[in-house]
Design a protein around this motif. Sequence first.
Motif, short mmCIF file in Angstrom:
data_model
loop_
_atom_site.label_atom_id
_atom_site.label_comp_id
_atom_site.label_asym_id
_atom_site.label_seq_id
_atom_site.Cartn_x
_atom_site.Cartn_y
_atom_site.Cartn_z
N ASN A 25 -10.55 2.62 -10.55
CA ASN A 25 -9.77 3.85 -10.71
C ASN A 25 -10.66 5.08 -10.92
O ASN A 25 -11.78 4.97 -11.33
CB ASN A 25 -8.80 3.70 -11.89
N TYR A 42 0.81 -1.22 0.00
CA TYR A 42 0.00 0.00 0.00
C TYR A 42 0.84 1.27 0.00
O TYR A 42 0.30 2.37 -0.04
CB TYR A 42 -0.95 -0.02 1.20
N LYS A 67 -1.33 3.62 -6.98
CA LYS A 67 -2.42 2.69 -7.28
C LYS A 67 -2.11 1.79 -8.47
O LYS A 67 -2.40 0.58 -8.45
CB LYS A 67 -3.70 3.49 -7.55
#
Length: 197
Positions: free
Chosen positions: A197, A31, A35
Amino acid sequence: MNYLAHSFLSFTDQQIVGQFLEDFIRNKDRYSFPKDIQDGITLHRAIDTFTDSHPAIHEAKKAFSPLVRLYAGAFVDVSMDYFLANDLTKHSLQGWKEHSSKVYRVLNENQKWLPENFKRMLVKMEADDWLYNYREDQNIKFSIQNVLNKAKYLDKDIPVFKAFLENKEVLQECYDHFFPDLLNHTKGINSLLQLEN
């Protein structure tokens, strides 16, 4: 890790980075990446899960399991890169060369995300053009030996490459049944990731 397949089954440059990172990072660190790199990590995991459950892969493991038991999957992964590298329905030889060059360029451009042990490996990978040269028997022999050398509980002299050569036709058939399914599955996973997204 079957590097060629994971790079081929990436839909963006950043996904290529994530696909390669997956085997070099801890789960909790995923993380910390952008992304699109995280999407590559997710794709890598989805590919591995699908691969492990596919009937053709279970069949392919029989070529190696008498010699290496639970490590058979690792040698099947290496074998699949050989057949993919020789699959001229996916790319011409020039196309595979261009794909390999693109992957090295993308990884080098994203060195800030790469751990040091991966950077060291990347130097060797690019210098010897691993991705393109997976198409050659001697380079798969090298990859097989590399897996043997890293395996804690396997003798380094087990004739795994001989088993590969002796079972090449069967392994080719397994690839032919498996890879179209994997490609479709990966496209589906990518479509879901794009919706996020």
